[in-house]
Design a protein around this motif. Sequence first.
Motif, PDB file in Angstrom:
ATOM      1  N   TYR A 148      -0.883   3.074  -6.730  1.00  0.00           N
ATOM      2  CA  TYR A 148      -1.613   2.973  -7.996  1.00  0.00           C
ATOM      3  C   TYR A 148      -3.119   3.102  -7.764  1.00  0.00           C
ATOM      4  N   VAL A 149      -3.624   2.399  -6.766  1.00  0.00           N
ATOM      5  CA  VAL A 149      -5.065   2.455  -6.466  1.00  0.00           C
ATOM      6  C   VAL A 149      -5.459   3.859  -6.029  1.00  0.00           C
ATOM      7  N   ALA A 150      -4.606   4.524  -5.249  1.00  0.00           N
ATOM      8  CA  ALA A 150      -4.914   5.881  -4.776  1.00  0.00           C
ATOM      9  C   ALA A 150      -4.956   6.883  -5.921  1.00  0.00           C
ATOM     10  N   VAL A 151      -4.111   6.698  -6.940  1.00  0.00           N
ATOM     11  CA  VAL A 151      -4.022   7.670  -8.032  1.00  0.00           C
ATOM     12  C   VAL A 151      -4.917   7.284  -9.206  1.00  0.00           C
TER      13      VAL A 151
ATOM     14  N   PRO B 265      -2.415   6.712   4.906  1.00  0.00           N
ATOM     15  CA  PRO B 265      -1.893   8.022   4.519  1.00  0.00           C
ATOM     16  C   PRO B 265      -2.112   8.310   3.035  1.00  0.00           C
ATOM     17  N   SER B 266      -2.215   9.591   2.692  1.00  0.00           N
ATOM     18  CA  SER B 266      -2.358   9.986   1.293  1.00  0.00           C
ATOM     19  C   SER B 266      -0.976  10.043   0.633  1.00  0.00           C
ATOM     20  N   ILE B 267      -0.948  10.200  -0.693  1.00  0.00           N
ATOM     21  CA  ILE B 267       0.314  10.264  -1.439  1.00  0.00           C
ATOM     22  C   ILE B 267       1.120  11.483  -0.980  1.00  0.00           C
ATOM     23  N   GLN B 268       0.446  12.624  -0.787  1.00  0.00           N
ATOM     24  CA  GLN B 268       1.143  13.842  -0.349  1.00  0.00           C
ATOM     25  C   GLN B 268       1.759  13.643   1.033  1.00  0.00           C
ATOM     26  N   GLU B 269       1.026  12.969   1.927  1.00  0.00           N
ATOM     27  CA  GLU B 269       1.582  12.699   3.258  1.00  0.00           C
ATOM     28  C   GLU B 269       2.813  11.810   3.165  1.00  0.00           C
ATOM     29  N   LEU B 270       2.766  10.805   2.307  1.00  0.00           N
ATOM     30  CA  LEU B 270       3.911   9.904   2.149  1.00  0.00           C
ATOM     31  C   LEU B 270       5.125  10.651   1.605  1.00  0.00           C
ATOM     32  N   LYS B 271       4.899  11.563   0.644  1.00  0.00           N
ATOM     33  CA  LYS B 271       6.010  12.363   0.117  1.00  0.00           C
ATOM     34  C   LYS B 271       6.544  13.306   1.189  1.00  0.00           C
TER      35      LYS B 271
ATOM     36  N   ARG C 265      -0.622  -4.652   6.245  1.00  0.00           N
ATOM     37  CA  ARG C 265       0.346  -4.165   5.258  1.00  0.00           C
ATOM     38  C   ARG C 265      -0.148  -4.430   3.843  1.00  0.00           C
ATOM     39  N   SER C 266       0.322  -3.566   2.929  1.00  0.00           N
ATOM     40  CA  SER C 266       0.007  -3.696   1.516  1.00  0.00           C
ATOM     41  C   SER C 266       1.259  -3.352   0.733  1.00  0.00           C
ATOM     42  N   LEU C 267       1.378  -3.845  -0.481  1.00  0.00           N
ATOM     43  CA  LEU C 267       2.513  -3.474  -1.313  1.00  0.00           C
ATOM     44  C   LEU C 267       2.362  -2.007  -1.712  1.00  0.00           C
ATOM     45  N   ALA C 268       3.423  -1.258  -1.549  1.00  0.00           N
ATOM     46  CA  ALA C 268       3.367   0.190  -1.739  1.00  0.00           C
ATOM     47  C   ALA C 268       2.996   0.580  -3.161  1.00  0.00           C
TER      48      ALA C 268
END
Length: 183
Positions: free
Chosen positions: A57-60, A9-15, A49-52
């Motif tokens: 950070y990698v996405a942004v 998921p993208s950051i916007q989807e997570l928000k 799984r990955s640490l959130a």
Amino acid sequence: MTAKRQTAPSIQELKARGRIVVSETTCWIWMGSKSSTGYGQVYRGAGGRSLAHRYVYVAVRGPIPPSMTLDHLCRRRSCVNPDHLEVVSVGANVLRGIGRTAINARKIHCAQGHPFDLVNTYLIPGGGRGCRTCRRIRSLRRDKAAGRDYQRAYKVRNRNRVRIRDRAYRLRMAGMGLEPKLA
């Protein structure tokens, strides 16, 4: 029938899903799954799984260099705000923390107040450092408690050196035609 592969998921989807909530302190708090140590976890589809905080950070900001880690500047493990994360070495991250290693590394004096400097500090083989002054005081107290005075303890510990010194003294005296005094 093939299973549809999930994408991360993208950051916007997570928000939008409520996984990230912005707090009053500008931390982005991870509301999803958390590890036993309090770090957020995100499911990355087939990647597991990955640490959130690392995922966000990698996405942004982009990839994290190898052998580097992220330090939470806000000291909040559930925060995933990239502005609160800094790429540092593992050693720097440990020393910035509040664990025993970090606390001991910040000490500049021993428990008795002697300075930890190049002259007064020795490294303990198992890890750590010690105060030479305190070690010398402990040795003197141990000798006194055992009923030995310092000179006698020195002779016992350095027996061969003392024998060589005494033999050289006797030979020097004999060479001058003098008899050494017997104690």
